[in-house]
Design an enzyme around this catalytic site. Structure first.
Site, PDB file in Angstrom:
ATOM      1  N   LYS A   9       0.815  -1.215   0.000  1.00 25.08           N
ATOM      2  CA  LYS A   9       0.000   0.000   0.000  1.00 25.08           C
ATOM      3  C   LYS A   9       0.854   1.274   0.000  1.00 25.08           C
ATOM      4  O   LYS A   9       2.063   1.226   0.246  1.00 25.08           O
ATOM      5  CB  LYS A   9      -0.937  -0.034   1.208  1.00 25.08           C
ATOM      6  CG  LYS A   9      -1.983  -1.151   1.116  1.00 25.08           C
ATOM      7  CD  LYS A   9      -2.918  -1.117   2.314  1.00 25.08           C
ATOM      8  CE  LYS A   9      -4.003  -2.161   2.209  1.00 25.08           C
ATOM      9  NZ  LYS A   9      -4.928  -2.103   3.363  1.00 25.08           N
ATOM     10  N   PHE A  57     -16.116   2.675   6.255  1.00 23.23           N
ATOM     11  CA  PHE A  57     -14.723   3.052   5.985  1.00 23.23           C
ATOM     12  C   PHE A  57     -14.390   3.114   4.494  1.00 23.23           C
ATOM     13  O   PHE A  57     -13.250   3.407   4.123  1.00 23.23           O
ATOM     14  CB  PHE A  57     -13.761   2.077   6.685  1.00 23.23           C
ATOM     15  CG  PHE A  57     -13.918   0.640   6.248  1.00 23.23           C
ATOM     16  CD1 PHE A  57     -13.327   0.175   5.082  1.00 23.23           C
ATOM     17  CD2 PHE A  57     -14.662  -0.246   7.017  1.00 23.23           C
ATOM     18  CE1 PHE A  57     -13.471  -1.146   4.676  1.00 23.23           C
ATOM     19  CE2 PHE A  57     -14.814  -1.572   6.623  1.00 23.23           C
ATOM     20  CZ  PHE A  57     -14.212  -2.022   5.442  1.00 23.23           C
ATOM     21  N   ARG A  85      -1.473 -14.476   4.162  1.00 24.32           N
ATOM     22  CA  ARG A  85      -2.249 -13.879   5.256  1.00 24.32           C
ATOM     23  C   ARG A  85      -1.494 -14.006   6.585  1.00 24.32           C
ATOM     24  O   ARG A  85      -1.507 -13.094   7.401  1.00 24.32           O
ATOM     25  CB  ARG A  85      -3.640 -14.502   5.320  1.00 24.32           C
ATOM     26  CG  ARG A  85      -4.415 -14.163   4.017  1.00 24.32           C
ATOM     27  CD  ARG A  85      -5.882 -14.275   4.131  1.00 24.32           C
ATOM     28  NE  ARG A  85      -6.486 -13.379   5.094  1.00 24.32           N
ATOM     29  CZ  ARG A  85      -6.737 -12.084   4.892  1.00 24.32           C
ATOM     30  NH1 ARG A  85      -6.392 -11.500   3.768  1.00 24.32           N
ATOM     31  NH2 ARG A  85      -7.331 -11.367   5.823  1.00 24.32           N
ATOM     32  N   THR A  91      -5.266  -7.483  10.533  1.00 21.57           N
ATOM     33  CA  THR A  91      -5.552  -6.203   9.873  1.00 21.57           C
ATOM     34  C   THR A  91      -5.091  -5.031  10.726  1.00 21.57           C
ATOM     35  O   THR A  91      -4.528  -4.063  10.213  1.00 21.57           O
ATOM     36  CB  THR A  91      -7.068  -6.092   9.586  1.00 21.57           C
ATOM     37  OG1 THR A  91      -7.459  -7.210   8.781  1.00 21.57           O
ATOM     38  CG2 THR A  91      -7.393  -4.808   8.852  1.00 21.57           C
ATOM     39  N   ARG A 102       2.520  -6.410   8.935  1.00 20.72           N
ATOM     40  CA  ARG A 102       1.743  -5.301   9.518  1.00 20.72           C
ATOM     41  C   ARG A 102       2.292  -4.868  10.869  1.00 20.72           C
ATOM     42  O   ARG A 102       2.261  -3.684  11.194  1.00 20.72           O
ATOM     43  CB  ARG A 102       0.273  -5.679   9.599  1.00 20.72           C
ATOM     44  CG  ARG A 102      -0.367  -5.685   8.210  1.00 20.72           C
ATOM     45  CD  ARG A 102      -1.805  -6.098   8.263  1.00 20.72           C
ATOM     46  NE  ARG A 102      -2.461  -5.892   6.978  1.00 20.72           N
ATOM     47  CZ  ARG A 102      -3.462  -6.640   6.545  1.00 20.72           C
ATOM     48  NH1 ARG A 102      -3.910  -7.647   7.290  1.00 20.72           N
ATOM     49  NH2 ARG A 102      -4.020  -6.389   5.380  1.00 20.72           N
ATOM     50  N   ASN A 112      -2.207   0.069   6.936  1.00 20.89           N
ATOM     51  CA  ASN A 112      -1.654  -1.182   7.461  1.00 20.89           C
ATOM     52  C   ASN A 112      -0.729  -1.921   6.490  1.00 20.89           C
ATOM     53  O   ASN A 112      -0.643  -3.140   6.508  1.00 20.89           O
ATOM     54  CB  ASN A 112      -2.775  -2.088   7.951  1.00 20.89           C
ATOM     55  CG  ASN A 112      -3.732  -2.494   6.846  1.00 20.89           C
ATOM     56  OD1 ASN A 112      -3.542  -2.161   5.683  1.00 20.89           O
ATOM     57  ND2 ASN A 112      -4.770  -3.219   7.225  1.00 20.89           N
ATOM     58  N   HIS A 115      -2.189  -5.393   1.424  1.00 18.78           N
ATOM     59  CA  HIS A 115      -3.467  -6.074   1.195  1.00 18.78           C
ATOM     60  C   HIS A 115      -3.139  -7.475   0.704  1.00 18.78           C
ATOM     61  O   HIS A 115      -2.177  -7.661  -0.042  1.00 18.78           O
ATOM     62  CB  HIS A 115      -4.291  -5.349   0.115  1.00 18.78           C
ATOM     63  CG  HIS A 115      -5.406  -6.192  -0.430  1.00 18.78           C
ATOM     64  ND1 HIS A 115      -6.659  -6.193   0.126  1.00 18.78           N
ATOM     65  CD2 HIS A 115      -5.444  -7.083  -1.462  1.00 18.78           C
ATOM     66  CE1 HIS A 115      -7.424  -7.051  -0.548  1.00 18.78           C
ATOM     67  NE2 HIS A 115      -6.704  -7.600  -1.515  1.00 18.78           N
TER      68      HIS A 115
END
Length: 141
Positions: A9, A57, A85, A91, A102, A112, A115
């Site tokens: 991100k 959000f 994951r 998250t 993260r 965070n 994705h």
């Protein structure tokens, strides 16, 4: 071999964490089958996150995802979805396992770092959103 989508991100791209994050994926045995850096448009971000359109959000997420470039990757390997994951962590970075992406690079539940697809079905949808079949290479020798 499973494939999953990963997005580094804007926060992590802006802080020059791309190489560190890719190293975590590669050290875990995941291979990069496709990768590109893009600056998402509002339309692209809204289309990608359409499943969250009714969530409170949504607009904040879209605004964040268009705030700077992102690195979009197809990761490939055994149990790629679950492994990605696990590597990403929860998250919310405050709840993410120590050493997870993260926990290392995330700032908040909204900012965070990464994705990742949450299922094999969604991985296929997400990969095709960003990549043509001809752009995805079988990277496992």
């Amino acid at each position: 071999m499973e494939q999953t989508l990963s997005i580094i991100k804007p926060d992590s791209v802006g802080k020059a964490h791309i190489g560190e994050i890719i190293a975590i994926f590669e050290k875990s045995g995941l291979r990069i089958a496709a990768m590109k850096m893009v600056h998402l448009s509002v339309k692209e971000a809204e289309g990608f996150y359409v499943v969250h359109k009714e969530r409170p959000f949504f607009q904040e997420l879209v605004d964040f995802m268009i705030s700077g470039p992102v690195v979009v990757m197809v990761l490939q390997g055994e149990n790629a979805v679950a492994r990605n994951r696990e590597l990403m962590g929860a998250t919310n970075p405050k709840e993410a396992a120590e050493g997870s992406i993260r926990a290392l690079f995330g700032e908040s539940i909204g900012v965070n770092a990464v994705h990742g697809s949450d299922s094999l079905e969604n991985a296929a949808i997400e990969v095709s959103y960003f990549f043509a079949k001809t752009e995805v290479v079988n990277s496992v020798a």
